[in-house]
Design a protein around this motif. Structure first.
Motif, short mmCIF file in Angstrom:
data_model
loop_
_atom_site.label_atom_id
_atom_site.label_comp_id
_atom_site.label_asym_id
_atom_site.label_seq_id
_atom_site.Cartn_x
_atom_site.Cartn_y
_atom_site.Cartn_z
N UNK A 14 33.64 103.05 58.36
CA UNK A 14 33.93 102.27 57.42
C UNK A 14 35.07 102.55 56.33
N UNK A 15 35.85 101.35 55.87
CA UNK A 15 36.73 101.46 54.95
C UNK A 15 36.37 101.35 53.63
N UNK A 16 35.30 100.18 53.54
CA UNK A 16 34.74 100.06 52.18
C UNK A 16 33.30 99.34 52.81
N UNK A 17 32.34 99.48 51.68
CA UNK A 17 31.16 98.84 51.97
C UNK A 17 30.86 98.45 50.48
N UNK A 18 30.30 97.29 50.38
CA UNK A 18 30.08 96.52 49.23
C UNK A 18 28.51 96.67 48.72
N UNK A 19 27.99 96.34 47.40
CA UNK A 19 26.90 96.46 46.91
C UNK A 19 25.85 95.61 47.72
N UNK A 20 26.44 94.61 48.40
CA UNK A 20 25.61 93.47 49.09
C UNK A 20 25.43 94.04 50.76
N UNK A 21 26.10 94.93 51.18
CA UNK A 21 26.05 95.34 52.30
C UNK A 21 27.04 94.76 53.21
N UNK A 22 28.27 94.19 52.60
CA UNK A 22 29.51 93.61 53.48
C UNK A 22 30.12 95.03 53.93
N UNK A 23 30.75 94.77 55.20
CA UNK A 23 31.63 95.97 55.85
C UNK A 23 32.94 95.47 56.07
N UNK A 24 33.78 96.16 55.74
CA UNK A 24 35.19 96.51 55.95
C UNK A 24 35.72 97.52 56.75
N UNK A 25 35.89 97.23 58.18
CA UNK A 25 36.23 98.51 58.71
C UNK A 25 37.16 98.40 59.87
N UNK A 45 27.28 91.91 64.47
CA UNK A 45 26.44 90.94 64.52
C UNK A 45 25.18 91.01 65.65
N UNK A 46 25.33 91.89 66.57
CA UNK A 46 24.38 91.98 67.79
C UNK A 46 23.34 93.04 67.37
N UNK A 47 23.46 93.81 66.53
CA UNK A 47 22.47 95.15 65.96
C UNK A 47 21.46 94.80 65.13
N UNK A 48 20.32 95.19 65.40
CA UNK A 48 19.14 95.04 64.31
C UNK A 48 19.46 95.66 63.00
N UNK A 49 19.76 97.11 63.21
CA UNK A 49 20.37 97.70 61.96
C UNK A 49 21.55 98.16 62.08
N UNK A 50 22.31 98.50 60.97
CA UNK A 50 23.72 98.83 60.85
C UNK A 50 24.00 100.04 59.85
N UNK A 51 24.25 101.03 60.53
CA UNK A 51 24.39 102.44 59.84
C UNK A 51 25.84 102.47 59.69
N UNK A 52 26.58 102.86 58.69
CA UNK A 52 28.04 103.17 58.18
C UNK A 52 27.95 104.58 57.86
N UNK A 53 29.07 105.50 58.71
CA UNK A 53 29.29 106.85 58.49
C UNK A 53 30.71 106.74 57.94
N UNK A 78 25.80 92.93 56.38
CA UNK A 78 25.28 93.41 57.77
C UNK A 78 24.87 95.08 57.67
N UNK A 79 25.22 95.74 56.64
CA UNK A 79 25.08 97.20 56.55
C UNK A 79 23.56 97.43 56.01
N UNK A 80 22.88 98.18 56.58
CA UNK A 80 21.53 98.83 56.31
C UNK A 80 21.45 99.98 55.51
N UNK A 81 22.24 101.19 55.90
CA UNK A 81 22.34 102.36 55.23
C UNK A 81 23.91 102.70 55.48
N UNK A 82 24.07 103.65 54.37
CA UNK A 82 25.35 104.25 54.31
C UNK A 82 25.17 105.76 54.21
N UNK A 83 25.98 106.58 55.37
CA UNK A 83 26.23 107.88 55.26
C UNK A 83 27.28 108.26 54.85
N UNK A 84 27.53 109.29 53.94
CA UNK A 84 28.73 109.94 53.48
C UNK A 84 28.59 111.46 53.25
N UNK A 85 29.77 111.93 53.11
CA UNK A 85 29.55 113.32 52.77
C UNK A 85 28.97 113.88 51.77
#
Length: 129
Positions: A14-25, A45-53, A78-85
């Motif tokens: 991802x390039x950005x993730x918002x506090x509401x789980x919006x994704x810009x990638x 649109x098709x996944x039950x869970x979306x993780x962003x790294x 759409x984002x459920x979880x964010x994994x960062x460094x």
């Protein structure tokens, strides 16, 4: 597979993730950037869970976790979880970001200072090694 809702988990960058789980990638919107939508919109649109790294900040030190995305969106809420460094952050239903894990030696205050959206700390936060 993607459009039929057969995926339990999708992991994207991802390039950005918002506090509401919006994704810009797919694009930073910069004039010289080459957009690369690919199949990302189908995947979100098709996944039950979306993780962003992603890394927690850009090369220039700007936050990638933001109140509202300024880049073109791939998906809304759409984002459920964010994994960062630095941390693992869950997007709460209805919005809000809950830090559930911190990298070893990294404080919640440091992660919050590098984020442009409010963060909450889970009571029993994991230390990630």
């Amino acid at each position: 597979m993607m459009r039929g809702g057969h995926l339990d988990i999708t992991v994207l960058g991802g390039f950005q993730v918002s506090a509401r789980g919006d994704l810009a990638n797919w694009s930073t919107g910069e004039p010289d950037a080459v957009p690369a939508v690919g199949g990302a919109m189908d995947l979100v649109a098709g996944a039950a869970n979306l993780f962003v790294m992603m890394e927690h900040v850009t090369r220039d030190g700007l936050p990638k976790i933001v109140e509202r995305c300024s880049y073109p969106l791939t998906g809304l809420g759409v984002v459920d979880r964010i994994y960062t460094d630095l941390a693992v952050i869950d997007v709460q239903p209805g919005g809000g970001l809950l830090v559930t894990g911190l990298a070893e030696g990294v404080s919640f205050d440091a992660v919050a200072a590098l984020s442009a959206a409010p963060l909450m700390l889970k009571g029993q936060c994991r230390v990630l090694r």
